[in-house]
Write an enzyme that holds these catalytic residues in place. Structure first.
Site, PDB file in Angstrom:
ATOM      1  N   ASN A  40       0.878  -1.248  -0.074  1.00  0.00           N
ATOM      2  CA  ASN A  40      -0.380  -0.463   0.024  1.00  0.00           C
ATOM      3  C   ASN A  40       0.650   0.789   0.250  1.00  0.00           C
ATOM      4  O   ASN A  40       1.466   1.279   1.064  1.00  0.00           O
ATOM      5  CB  ASN A  40      -1.061   0.073   0.697  1.00  0.00           C
ATOM      6  CG  ASN A  40      -2.014   1.082   1.643  1.00  0.00           C
ATOM      7  OD1 ASN A  40      -1.041   2.388   1.261  1.00  0.00           O
ATOM      8  ND2 ASN A  40      -3.186   0.909   1.864  1.00  0.00           N
ATOM      9  N   ASP A  49      -1.079  -4.039   9.821  1.00  0.00           N
ATOM     10  CA  ASP A  49      -2.017  -3.782   9.461  1.00  0.00           C
ATOM     11  C   ASP A  49      -3.142  -3.498  10.729  1.00  0.00           C
ATOM     12  O   ASP A  49      -3.381  -3.323  11.548  1.00  0.00           O
ATOM     13  CB  ASP A  49      -2.722  -6.221   9.925  1.00  0.00           C
ATOM     14  CG  ASP A  49      -3.599  -6.156   8.630  1.00  0.00           C
ATOM     15  OD1 ASP A  49      -3.683  -6.625   8.119  1.00  0.00           O
ATOM     16  OD2 ASP A  49      -4.561  -7.162   9.236  1.00  0.00           O
ATOM     17  N   HIS A  99      -3.327   6.508  14.475  1.00  0.00           N
ATOM     18  CA  HIS A  99      -3.432   4.924  14.921  1.00  0.00           C
ATOM     19  C   HIS A  99      -1.595   4.456  14.577  1.00  0.00           C
ATOM     20  O   HIS A  99      -1.128   4.124  15.511  1.00  0.00           O
ATOM     21  CB  HIS A  99      -4.403   4.032  14.219  1.00  0.00           C
ATOM     22  CG  HIS A  99      -4.743   4.057  12.825  1.00  0.00           C
ATOM     23  ND1 HIS A  99      -4.941   5.262  12.334  1.00  0.00           N
ATOM     24  CD2 HIS A  99      -4.790   3.342  11.806  1.00  0.00           C
ATOM     25  CE1 HIS A  99      -5.059   5.300  11.379  1.00  0.00           C
ATOM     26  NE2 HIS A  99      -4.963   3.842  10.724  1.00  0.00           N
ATOM     27  N   ARG A 100      -1.558   4.514  13.282  1.00  0.00           N
ATOM     28  CA  ARG A 100      -0.817   4.621  12.901  1.00  0.00           C
ATOM     29  C   ARG A 100       0.902   5.164  12.759  1.00  0.00           C
ATOM     30  O   ARG A 100       2.078   4.516  13.595  1.00  0.00           O
ATOM     31  CB  ARG A 100      -0.773   4.297  10.844  1.00  0.00           C
ATOM     32  CG  ARG A 100       1.138   3.810  10.414  1.00  0.00           C
ATOM     33  CD  ARG A 100       0.855   3.732   9.039  1.00  0.00           C
ATOM     34  NE  ARG A 100      -0.989   3.022   8.678  1.00  0.00           N
ATOM     35  CZ  ARG A 100      -2.018   3.566   8.144  1.00  0.00           C
ATOM     36  NH1 ARG A 100      -2.063   4.828   7.888  1.00  0.00           N
ATOM     37  NH2 ARG A 100      -2.422   2.147   8.223  1.00  0.00           N
TER      38      ARG A 100
HETATM   39  P1  ITT Z   1      -1.155  -4.419   2.624  1.00  0.00           P
HETATM   40  O1  ITT Z   1      -1.894  -5.484   3.170  1.00  0.00           O
HETATM   41  O2  ITT Z   1      -0.133  -4.718   1.710  1.00  0.00           O
HETATM   42  O3  ITT Z   1      -0.364  -3.199   4.589  1.00  0.00           O
HETATM   43  P2  ITT Z   1      -4.203  -2.821   2.771  1.00  0.00           P
HETATM   44  O4  ITT Z   1      -4.261  -1.951   2.765  1.00  0.00           O
HETATM   45  O5  ITT Z   1      -4.363  -4.342   2.256  1.00  0.00           O
HETATM   46  O6  ITT Z   1      -2.409  -3.153   2.141  1.00  0.00           O
HETATM   47  P3  ITT Z   1      -5.137  -3.203   5.418  1.00  0.00           P
HETATM   48  O7  ITT Z   1      -5.057  -4.744   4.906  1.00  0.00           O
HETATM   49  O8  ITT Z   1      -4.572  -2.849   6.398  1.00  0.00           O
HETATM   50  O9  ITT Z   1      -3.740  -2.912   4.283  1.00  0.00           O
HETATM   51  O10 ITT Z   1      -5.915  -2.931   5.431  1.00  0.00           O
HETATM   52  C1  ITT Z   1      -6.211  -1.809   6.019  1.00  0.00           C
HETATM   53  C2  ITT Z   1      -7.348  -0.611   5.026  1.00  0.00           C
HETATM   54  O11 ITT Z   1      -8.341  -0.028   6.205  1.00  0.00           O
HETATM   55  C3  ITT Z   1      -7.034   0.221   4.146  1.00  0.00           C
HETATM   56  O12 ITT Z   1      -7.091  -0.711   2.961  1.00  0.00           O
HETATM   57  C4  ITT Z   1      -7.478   1.254   4.383  1.00  0.00           C
HETATM   58  O13 ITT Z   1      -8.987   1.054   3.867  1.00  0.00           O
HETATM   59  C5  ITT Z   1      -8.451   1.340   5.827  1.00  0.00           C
HETATM   60  N1  ITT Z   1      -7.188   2.526   6.860  1.00  0.00           N
HETATM   61  C6  ITT Z   1      -6.230   1.344   7.112  1.00  0.00           C
HETATM   62  N2  ITT Z   1      -5.620   2.756   7.779  1.00  0.00           N
HETATM   63  C7  ITT Z   1      -5.742   3.875   7.263  1.00  0.00           C
HETATM   64  C8  ITT Z   1      -5.927   5.105   7.307  1.00  0.00           C
HETATM   65  O14 ITT Z   1      -4.979   5.554   7.936  1.00  0.00           O
HETATM   66  N3  ITT Z   1      -6.777   5.236   6.861  1.00  0.00           N
HETATM   67  C9  ITT Z   1      -7.788   5.833   5.760  1.00  0.00           C
HETATM   68  N4  ITT Z   1      -7.874   4.625   5.769  1.00  0.00           N
HETATM   69  C10 ITT Z   1      -6.666   3.316   6.388  1.00  0.00           C
END
Ligand code: ITT
Length: 201
Positions: free
Chosen positions: A9, A69, A180-181
């Site tokens: 991502n 995650d 959160h991150r």
């Molecule tokens: P990776 O697994 O490759 O890291 P991903 O996008 O699939 O990428 P996740 O499985 O952790 O990651 O999914 C988390 C989802 O939650 C992400 O795609 C966003 O839609 C949402 N999300 C997570 N953090 C966010 C943030 O800081 N702001 C907005 N949406 C967020």
């Protein structure tokens, strides 16, 4: 020390690099490799998926790896979309599709009941038997509309409680102070610095 960001991502990579770039560590990400796998998230919790991703990428790259995650937990939806946040409206959907579904699902929910929080679990895999996890959380509520512009994930609909701002209205610096991150990464910095110091002994 080299550390691989175990994510596909680009939005996460931008936020992670912003908080880790000044450390005495070479931060690598998917663009530094000829091939970079997409790891299947078979866990049922953020922690399980974070560990699955960090472990798999550490093994693939033969280097320490840091994964994230994360997900949005909406109280009126009993914690959904949660661990399934990226796939809320289905597989291979856009951020916009997920936001539209969320707004639809909450159509009858009044503002005071639209409370939600982002959770993040970061896992650092140093070796298959040496994995550390760090959590972060940010409280807010879901707006009744989607803010203009693209934005990352649910940022255009998430109103952060303490600042009253949508995440999509914040710069990366601003968001990393309260998200959160960002909060998990601030603790991850301490873990990384301790490890560097240990290795230097
Ligand atoms: P990776 O697994 O490759 O890291 P991903 O996008 O699939 O990428 P996740 O499985 O952790 O990651 O999914 C988390 C989802 O939650 C992400 O795609 C966003 O839609 C949402 N999300 C997570 N953090 C966010 C943030 O800081 N702001 C907005 N949406 C967020």
């Amino acid at each position: 020390m080299q550390l691989v960001l175990a994510t596909n991502n680009a939005d996460k990579i931008r936020e992670m690099k912003n908080l880790l770039d000044d450390l005495p560590i070479t931060i690598l990400s998917r663009d530094d490799f000829l091939e970079f796998p997409d790891i299947e998230e078979t866990g049922t919790t953020l922690e399980e998926n974070a560990i699955i991703k960090a472990k798999a990428i550490a093994e693939f790259c033969d280097l320490p790896a840091l994964s994230d995650d994360s997900g949005l937990e909406v109280d009126a939806l009993d914690g959904a979309p949660g661990v399934y946040s990226s796939r809320y409206a289905g597989l291979d959907v856009s951020y916009r599709d997920n936001n539209e579904k969320l707004i639809r699902e909450l159509a009858d929910v009044p503002p005071e009941k639209r409370t939600a929080r982002f959770r993040c679990v970061i896992a650092i895999s140093w070796s298959p038997n040496d994995i550390e996890t760090i959590a972060g959380l940010s409280e807010g509520r879901v707006a009744t509309d989607i803010a203009e512009g693209e934005g990352f994930g649910y940022d255009p609909v998430f109103i952060h409680t303490a600042t009253g701002k949508r995440f999509s209205e914040m710069s990366v610096d601003e968001k990393n102070l309260v998200s959160h991150r960002g909060l998990a990464l601030q603790d991850a910095r301490t873990v990384l610095i301790n490890r560097i110091n240990q290795q230097a002994k």
